[in-house]
Design an enzyme around this catalytic site. Structure first.
Site, mmCIF file in Angstrom:
data_model
loop_
_atom_site.group_PDB
_atom_site.id
_atom_site.type_symbol
_atom_site.label_atom_id
_atom_site.label_comp_id
_atom_site.label_asym_id
_atom_site.label_seq_id
_atom_site.Cartn_x
_atom_site.Cartn_y
_atom_site.Cartn_z
ATOM 1 N N HIS A 125 0.823 -1.220 0.000
ATOM 2 C CA HIS A 125 0.000 0.000 0.000
ATOM 3 C C HIS A 125 0.854 1.265 0.000
ATOM 4 O O HIS A 125 0.335 2.364 -0.202
ATOM 5 C CB HIS A 125 -0.985 0.002 1.185
ATOM 6 C CG HIS A 125 -0.389 0.446 2.500
ATOM 7 N ND1 HIS A 125 0.181 -0.427 3.394
ATOM 8 C CD2 HIS A 125 -0.291 1.669 3.071
ATOM 9 C CE1 HIS A 125 0.610 0.233 4.449
ATOM 10 N NE2 HIS A 125 0.333 1.505 4.285
ATOM 11 N N ASP A 147 -0.668 -7.270 1.248
ATOM 12 C CA ASP A 147 -0.007 -5.964 1.409
ATOM 13 C C ASP A 147 1.518 -6.086 1.338
ATOM 14 O O ASP A 147 2.247 -5.466 2.110
ATOM 15 C CB ASP A 147 -0.421 -5.290 2.732
ATOM 16 C CG ASP A 147 -0.063 -3.807 2.737
ATOM 17 O OD1 ASP A 147 0.112 -3.246 3.836
ATOM 18 O OD2 ASP A 147 0.079 -3.212 1.645
ATOM 19 N N GLY A 170 5.474 6.221 7.858
ATOM 20 C CA GLY A 170 6.567 5.678 7.051
ATOM 21 C C GLY A 170 7.104 4.357 7.548
ATOM 22 O O GLY A 170 7.979 3.761 6.914
ATOM 23 N N SER A 212 5.481 1.491 7.796
ATOM 24 C CA SER A 212 4.941 0.317 7.102
ATOM 25 C C SER A 212 5.967 -0.224 6.120
ATOM 26 O O SER A 212 6.636 0.532 5.409
ATOM 27 C CB SER A 212 3.653 0.672 6.356
ATOM 28 O OG SER A 212 2.574 0.745 7.256
ATOM 29 N N LEU A 238 -14.015 -17.599 -8.769
ATOM 30 C CA LEU A 238 -15.098 -18.209 -9.531
ATOM 31 C C LEU A 238 -15.645 -17.300 -10.626
ATOM 32 O O LEU A 238 -16.238 -17.767 -11.580
ATOM 33 C CB LEU A 238 -16.272 -18.580 -8.599
ATOM 34 C CG LEU A 238 -15.980 -19.613 -7.504
ATOM 35 C CD1 LEU A 238 -17.249 -19.866 -6.683
ATOM 36 C CD2 LEU A 238 -15.474 -20.912 -8.101
ATOM 37 N N GLY A 239 -15.484 -16.008 -10.466
ATOM 38 C CA GLY A 239 -16.031 -15.099 -11.475
ATOM 39 C C GLY A 239 -17.520 -14.891 -11.333
ATOM 40 O O GLY A 239 -18.271 -14.981 -12.305
ATOM 41 N N VAL A 240 -17.980 -14.663 -10.095
ATOM 42 C CA VAL A 240 -19.393 -14.361 -9.885
ATOM 43 C C VAL A 240 -19.550 -13.199 -8.936
ATOM 44 O O VAL A 240 -18.742 -13.027 -8.031
ATOM 45 C CB VAL A 240 -20.174 -15.531 -9.221
ATOM 46 C CG1 VAL A 240 -20.682 -16.503 -10.248
ATOM 47 C CG2 VAL A 240 -19.365 -16.203 -8.152
#
Lengths: 201, 299
Positions: free
Chosen positions: B48, B78, B148, B150, B200-202
């Site tokens: 991030h 992340d 700073g 992270s 799954l693409g739903v």
């Protein structure tokens, strides 16, 4: 009584040492009430009544309350606006004075302890580590930056190392960090008083 | 020497031992973040804090600024991996996050060096982040992550890196990604440039199942997930899932939220199959869906 007691480790643990350091620091920390009704802390620098605090807490006449509770009038001796330091004098002798250490020896990660009067609570202690050493900005005095939780009222109070020696005077809170004047800077200021060469007398 | 002084020396020593491997990462405007030199030429940081893919630089412990390229990133955990040409920077000494206990004193270290101390506040098992990433161990910290910090290392009192600190996985909590997860994800990023995640693409919407429908099913599910979107050519489309179908169980487990679905599918190997129980126009049916690979997020 039982045979066990001889094998007990009688060296105090971390808690014991922290308690001992806190007690010593409380004996050399005073309350300072400046003219603008600001209340802060101060450090008994010499046994004959030299008190060091922040200039923003007090720099002229001020009320000082000793650790035992005795209240005295202090007169301003000198102040250093660049470093936010002030020297006050009280009429007292035989006081416990700060055991001053060498602030140049501090390392990032070293444990530090602050005692003061945050938000009116006297003799409160908080512990943390040195966050960073060196100038915060390109210009301006070198502060000790500590990962420590201070509150207004801690200003002017002592910052001590793991040996209990005073290595800084707490000056302000910025970005969650505690900023303190290094004891070597304070020592130079105090020395200048003796030579009559203080920035503002 | 008092134990307090001994602890102070240990902490200062830990900072000194790790600082060579801690770099500042300039991958976003104004505020640098932190990174850890993990393998020769490989820096791990927090995803991030990487806002641009280009013109990334890092600042080494000795103050040198080096150009870095983005190898891969995984918003799910992340983590992001950068590559630098200079490989003679000190490497981080890794510790075993499994040895961490609640109450252990730890340090968060930033470039400078800068340090913050505290304790391991809580430990938990494997957990799923809000972005679908899987983290081996929940490591919650009681310390301040300064601006700073992270992407920087969580360090034990011996100076070994046991995690990567981040404020990006929770709005309120300071957390660390254990180095075991860091190594797994970084390896995959180096290998493929992204982390494969089953999907799954739903698009799904929870709905309370009417009594009549529930009686048709063996399970006691009260809630099902209505399919409100089927990605064309996605795994669900290929399996024959239709708009309006109600997904009730996946591999025998009732699913009432999209998190439930991700819990089953997200960890699955791409190409494996899941069995879904659905209601189509009120009638129960079973289908086999071959788990596909979640396409990498385009920025």
């Amino acid at each position: 009584m039982s045979g066990d007691s001889e094998t007990h480790d009688i060296r105090p643990g971390i808690g014991g040492h922290l308690t001992a350091i806190t007690a010593r620091l409380r004996r050399i920390t005073v309350q300072v009430h400046g003219s603008s009704a600001s209340a802060g802390s101060g450090v008994i620098w010499t046994s004959n009544g030299l008190i060091v605090t922040n200039a923003h807490v007090a720099r002229g006449r001020a009320g000082v309350v000793l650790p035992g509770g005795r209240a005295l009038e202090a007169r301003g001796l000198a102040w250093d606006p660049e470093h936010d330091l002030a020297a006050l004098a009280i009429d007292a002798d035989g006081l416990s004075a700060a055991d001053v250490g060498d602030s140049d020896g501090l390392r990032v990660g070293d444990l530090v302890v602050a005692v003061g009067n945050p938000l009116g609570l006297t003799g409160a202690v908080t512990a943390g580590v040195i966050h960073a050493i060196g100038p915060r900005r390109l210009a301006g005095p070198s502060f000790i930056q500590a990962d420590l939780r201070l509150a207004p009222g801690n200003s002017g109070g002592p910052l001590a190392d793991a040996r209990g020696r005073v290595i800084g005077i707490n000056a302000m809170i910025a970005g969650g960090l505690a900023l303190a004047l290094p004891s070597n800077v304070v020592a130079r200021f105090v020395a200048s008083l003796r030579q009559g060469a203080a920035p503002v007398s | 020497m008092s134990v307090l002084l001994s602890l102070s020396n240990d902490l200062a020593g830990a900072v000194e031992r790790v600082r060579g491997a801690v770099v500042a990462v300039n991958a976003r405007p104004r505020l640098p973040s932190t990174g850890v030199h993990w393998r020769p030429g490989i820096i791990v940081t927090a995803d991030h804090t990487v806002r641009s893919d280009e013109d990334i630089t890092i600042v080494a412990a000795d103050g040198r600024t080096l150009a870095a390229s983005l190898v891969g990133r995984d918003p799910g955990t992340d983590l992001a991996v950068l590559r630098v040409q200079d490989t003679d920077l000190p490497l981080a000494d890794l510790g075993d996050p499994g040895s961490l206990k609640v109450g252990h004193i730890v340090l968060a270290v930033g470039h400078g060096p800068r340090a913050s101390w505290g304790v391991v506040s809580a430990l938990g098992g494997r957990w799923r982040t809000w972005r679908g990433g899987e983290i081996d161990q929940l490591v919650r910290l009681d310390l301040t992550l300064y601006p700073g910090f992270s992407g920087g290392p969580l360090v034990d009192v011996q100076g070994r890196v046991v995690g990567i600190n981040t404020s990006g996985l929770s709005r309120q909590l300071e957390l660390a990604i254990p180095v075991s997860t860091m190594a797994r994800v970084a390896d995959e990023l180096i290998d493929k440039g992204h982390v494969s995640r089953g999907f799954l693409g739903v698009g799904l919407q929870p709905a309370r199942l009417p009594e009549a429908f529930r009686r048709r099913l063996d399970g006691a599910s009260e809630i099902g997930l209505i399919v409100v979107n089927v990605q064309p050519d996605g795994p669900a489309a290929k399996a024959g899932l239709l708009l309006g179908d109600v997904l009730v169980t996946l591999d025998g487990a009732p699913v009432g939220t999209t998190e439930d679905v991700q819990a089953v599918v997200g960890a699955r190997r791409v190409g494996s199959t899941v069995t879904a129980t659905i209601l189509r126009a009120g009638a129960p049916a079973e289908m086999s869906i071959t788990v596909g690979e979640r396409p990498p997020r385009r920025r």
